[in-house]
Every structure is written in structure tokens, then in C-alpha cells.
Design an enzyme around this catalytic site. Structure first.
Site, mmCIF file in Angstrom:
data_model
loop_
_atom_site.group_PDB
_atom_site.id
_atom_site.type_symbol
_atom_site.label_atom_id
_atom_site.label_comp_id
_atom_site.label_asym_id
_atom_site.label_seq_id
_atom_site.Cartn_x
_atom_site.Cartn_y
_atom_site.Cartn_z
ATOM 1 C CG ASN A 106 33.083 39.615 40.804
ATOM 2 O OD1 ASN A 106 32.977 40.721 41.320
ATOM 3 N ND2 ASN A 106 33.325 39.467 39.517
ATOM 4 C CG LEU A 130 38.543 36.080 34.816
ATOM 5 C CD1 LEU A 130 39.333 36.560 33.605
ATOM 6 C CD2 LEU A 130 39.102 36.726 36.086
ATOM 7 C CB ALA A 163 15.050 38.663 36.071
ATOM 8 C CB ALA A 164 19.794 41.479 36.176
ATOM 9 C CD GLU A 165 20.397 41.407 29.246
ATOM 10 O OE1 GLU A 165 21.564 40.988 29.078
ATOM 11 O OE2 GLU A 165 19.411 40.870 28.716
ATOM 12 C CG PHE A 199 26.106 31.838 37.510
ATOM 13 C CD1 PHE A 199 26.472 30.563 37.915
ATOM 14 C CD2 PHE A 199 26.768 32.932 38.090
ATOM 15 C CE1 PHE A 199 27.471 30.366 38.874
ATOM 16 C CE2 PHE A 199 27.767 32.752 39.034
ATOM 17 C CZ PHE A 199 28.112 31.474 39.425
ATOM 18 C CB THR A 223 26.125 43.672 41.851
ATOM 19 O OG1 THR A 223 27.527 43.797 41.708
ATOM 20 C CG2 THR A 223 25.502 44.904 41.200
ATOM 21 C CG ASP A 224 30.785 43.723 44.723
ATOM 22 O OD1 ASP A 224 30.421 43.653 43.529
ATOM 23 O OD2 ASP A 224 31.833 43.180 45.139
ATOM 24 C CD GLU A 225 30.317 44.524 38.943
ATOM 25 O OE1 GLU A 225 30.320 45.297 37.984
ATOM 26 O OE2 GLU A 225 30.502 43.301 38.840
ATOM 27 C CE1 TYR A 233 24.722 43.728 36.324
ATOM 28 C CE2 TYR A 233 26.877 44.150 37.320
ATOM 29 C CZ TYR A 233 25.656 43.492 37.326
ATOM 30 O OH TYR A 233 25.362 42.591 38.330
ATOM 31 C CB SER A 234 27.706 49.093 38.376
ATOM 32 O OG SER A 234 28.426 50.102 37.713
ATOM 33 C CE LYS A 258 21.467 44.005 39.864
ATOM 34 N NZ LYS A 258 20.360 43.024 39.799
ATOM 35 C CG ASN A 286 40.834 40.287 37.354
ATOM 36 O OD1 ASN A 286 40.064 39.917 38.246
ATOM 37 N ND2 ASN A 286 40.603 41.361 36.620
#
Ligand code: NAD
Ligand code: TYD
Length: 352
Positions: free
Chosen positions: A188, A199, A81-83, A11, A133-135, A159-160, A163, A258
Site C-alpha cells: 500500500n 484510508l 493505468a488501472a482501476e 496517484f 500490487t501485493d494484493e 480488484y486483486s 490485477k 488500520n
């Protein structure tokens, strides 16, 4: 001169490569493993562009990466590149550890060996930009200030956490070996070519197909949304002007719950593609079981990037989300190809 973009068929990577050629004539080598999330169709407008070179491969493949760096005399590596999907990291964390941690380690070491062998001026000008990421900062209470670059790392999902580990490796390769790195931590993203497991594209497509719009828990979780092209411009800015060893938070001050995001999508669709039975898309909203360990709120303070590097986003949430809905309405062929095969299996597994 050439840059190497990893994860270029995903993306954000594909948006970045397309955006790069709108601003530069410099060659791009795109490296992507083409996992379920990689889609060469995202880059098909570059098929006849002799400045673009695509290679299918793994960031962890040291031989391949070394060859590419040498062959194209790369002056910067941008690691996208990442999951990237939190829900997949919950049901299967292994790939996240493998790509985001071990893959980043192998990439860093291949790049270090190449960088070590460069002549003095190329060595000095070289950059490794790590996209994060901010996560990694964890979850905020409503009353907490937004994340700055000095916030503690408190990742909560596989995930976070993966990262965060990759960010630490990048930092260590700077402090220990002097590799010229910069890291960006973005909120995001949304926009064209967003894989519809996330989402916003999931809800656009489900709305149009008369399916439920699944809202986890109470729908009051807050994310800070940035239009993907604004993320791309931030990365170009940091590549050009970022200070070595520094991290830059990227965000557009667009915190939304959300449920608010989904209701906004519904009202834009009501206007652009009203339902034939006259009902509103919002009636498809369905509250479902919450995500385990669901972070309540993310928010980015982008002051450092704005003040030190003079970056600012072009889109507000309102303009960006309208463009996004219009893109999905106008790109049915892309959608049709993406939602076949592996995607169907995921949706059945996650939402049945
Ligand atoms: P994505 O899942 O859409 O794309 C990831 C790409 O990486 C895919 O094309 C995939 O094929 C490729 N890939 C996966 N493993 C690989 C490997 N071992 N070797 C080579 N290529 C591999 O993800 P995205 O949303 O485009 O995110 C890109 C980067 O930006 C990620 O590092 C992510 O952590 C970060 N990020 C994403 C967001 C967001 O909102 N999507 C926000 C901030 C940061
Ligand atoms: P997502 O797009 O997966 O991004 P992230 O988890 O990286 O923030 O999810 C965004 C928010 O939307 C997050 O709070 C989880 C929520 N969400 C739902 O409510 N329903 C869904 O079907 C999905 C995929 C996400």
C-alpha cells in the site's frame, strides 16, 4: 529517448512522472483516460515543460497507443493505468475487468507490434514495466512470513483478481513472444495526490472536516505502508536494472494495523492543527460494517529488490506519514477541487 507512462494523472503515476523529471531530462509521454481518479492538476507543475507530453486516451485504444509509440519512438512503457479501489471493485467489478484485464491485453499487443518492428539495438533495449500490487498474493495470517515473489497468487477481491490476471498476461507475453517485461508488486502506498477514497487521505480530510473516521470491522487488518516516492524510486531501479521476465516485490517493512494508522494521523493533526474545542481527533473514530471478503493482512518481503538491485526506501512510516499530513494541510486548493462532483456521490453511496 522517451518513456510512455500510462495512468500518469493518477496517484502513483503522477508522483512517478514528477519524480522522473527530478532525476532525468528524458521526455515523458503521459497517457491517461482521466477517469474519476485521474487529475491533471497533479501534473500542472509540468505545464511549461517541453519534455512532457500529455494525451487523454485509453490503454485499450490500439490505434492511439501505436501512434504514440511510433511518433515519440518510445524506449520503455510503464503501465500504471488501472482501476485501483477495492471497494469500487466490489460494488462494480466491470470497469476493473475492462481496464485491468482487457486494457492490459490490448496494450501488450500494441506494444508487441511496435517492439517487433524496432531495429536490433532498440529492440534489445526496450522495456515494458508492469506496475502491480501485493494484493495478488491474497491474505496472510499473523504468523505467516511476508510475501516473497514465489508466493502463490491467491487474489480475493475483484480488484486483486483483475490485477492478478494482468500480471499473468504480462508474464505470458514474455514467455510466448519474448516481450521484454518486468513486473513490480508493491504494498500500500501513501503520500501526496492520493485520492481521498483511500484510508489515509479519507481520514485526514474527514478529521479536518469534523466527520467520522470510518474503520471497517475491528480495525485490526494489517497493511504494509510505503511512501509513494519510495515506490517511484523502486520502479526507476527496476526499469534500469531489473532482469527480464522477473517480478520484484516492493515494500518498506512497515506493517501497521488500520486503527494504528488512523490514531497516528490523529495525533499528528492534534499537534499541527489542534481542534478549536480542545478535543482530540481520535474521538471521531467510528467503527463501521466490515468490507466483504476483507483481507486480514498484507506484508511484503522486499529482500530480492534490496539485495539484487540495491534498492532501499528513504522514508520510515513515521517520517512519511508526517510529510503526507503536512502536504494535505498545505494543499487546500487541490483538496477542494478533488472533493467535488463524482467524489461526493461515491462517499454518499459507500458510507451512508
Ligand atoms: P489511481 O486510481 O490513483 O490512478 C489510476 C489512473 O489510471 C487514473 O489516472 C485513471 O484515470 C487512469 N486510468 C484508468 N483506466 C484507464 C485506461 N483504461 N486507460 C488509461 N488510463 C486509465 O491508482 P494508483 O493508486 O495511482 O495506482 C497505480 C497503479 O499502481 C495501479 O496499477 C495499481 O494497481 C498499482 N498499485 C497501487 C497501489 C496503491 O497503494 N495505490 C499499490 C500497489 C500497486
Ligand atoms: P484502502 O486504502 O482502500 O487500500 P486497500 O484496500 O487496497 O488495502 O484500505 C486500506 C485499509 O483500510 C483496508 O484494510 C481497508 C481499510 N479501510 C477502512 O477501514 N475504512 C475506510 O473507509 C477505507 C477506505 C479503508
Amino acid at each position: 529517448m522517451t518513456i510512455l507512462v500510462t495512468g500518469a494523472a493518477g496517484f502513483i503515476g503522477s508522483n512517478f512522472v514528477l519524480d522522473w523529471f527530478e532525476h532525468s531530462k528524458e521526455d515523458v509521454v503521459s497517457l491517461d483516460l482521466l477517469t474519476y481518479a485521474g487529475n491533471l492538476e497533479n501534473l500542472s507543475s509540468l505545464n511549461n515543460n517541453s519534455h512532457h507530453h500529455f494525451l487523454k486516451g485509453n490503454i485499450g485504444d490500439r490505434e492511439l497507443v501505436s501512434q504514440l509509440l511510433q511518433k515519440y519512438q518510445v524506449r520503455a512503457v510503464l503501465n500504471f493505468a488501472a482501476e485501483s479501489h477495492v471497494d469500487r471493485s466490489i460494488s462494480g467489478p466491470g470497469d476493473f475487468i475492462e481496464t485491468n484485464i482487457v486494457g492490459t491485453y490490448n496494450l501488450l499487443d500494441s506494444v508487441r507490434a511496435y517492439w517487433d518492428g524496432l531495429d536490433e539495438s532498440s529492440n534489445k533495449a526496450f522495456r515494458f514495466l508492469h506496475v502491480s500490487t501485493d494484493e495478488v498474493y491474497g491474505s496472510l495470517e499473523k504468523s505467516n512470513p511476508a510475501f516473497t515473489e514465489t508466493n502463490r497468487y491467491e487474489p480475493n477481491s475483484p480488484y486483486s483478481a483483475s490485477k492478478a490476471a494482468s500480471d499473468h498476461l504480462v508474464r505470458a507475453w514474455y514467455h510466448t513472444y519474448g516481450l521484454p517485461v518486468v513486473t513490480t508488486n508493491c504494498s500500500n502506498n501513501y503520500g501526496p495526490y492520493h485520492f481521498p477514497e483511500k484510508l489515509i487521505p479519507l481520514c485526514i480530510l474527514n478529521a479536518l472536516n469534523g466527520k467520522p473516521l470510518p474503520i471497517y470491522g475491528d480495525g485490526q487488518q494489517i497493511r504494509d505502508w510505503l511512501y509513494v516516492k519510495d515506490h517511484c524510486s523502486a520502479i526507476r531501479t527496476v526499469l534500469e536494472k531489473g532482469q527480464l521476465g522477473e517480478t520484484y516485490n516492493v515494500g518498506g517493512w512497515n506493517e501497521k494495523a488500520n486503527i494504528e494508522v488512523v490514531k497516528t494521523l490523529c495525533s499528528i493533526l492534534d499537534e499541527l492543527k489542534p481542534k478549536s474545542d480542545g478535543s482530540k481527533y481520535e474521538t471521531q473514530v467510528t467503527y463501521v460494517k466490515d468490507r466483504p471478503g476483507h483481507d486480514r493482512r498484507y506484508a511484503i518481503d522486499a529482500t530480492k529488490l534490496e539485495k539484487e538491485l540495491a534498492w532501499k526506501p528513504n522514508e520510515t512510516f513515521e517520517t512519511g506519514i508526517r510529510k503526507t499530513v503536512e502536504w494535505y494541510l498545505n494543499n487546500q486548493a487541490w483538496v477542494d477541487h478533488v472533493v467535488s462532483g463524482e467524489y461526493k456521490n461515491w462517499i454518499e453511496k459507500q458510507y451512508s
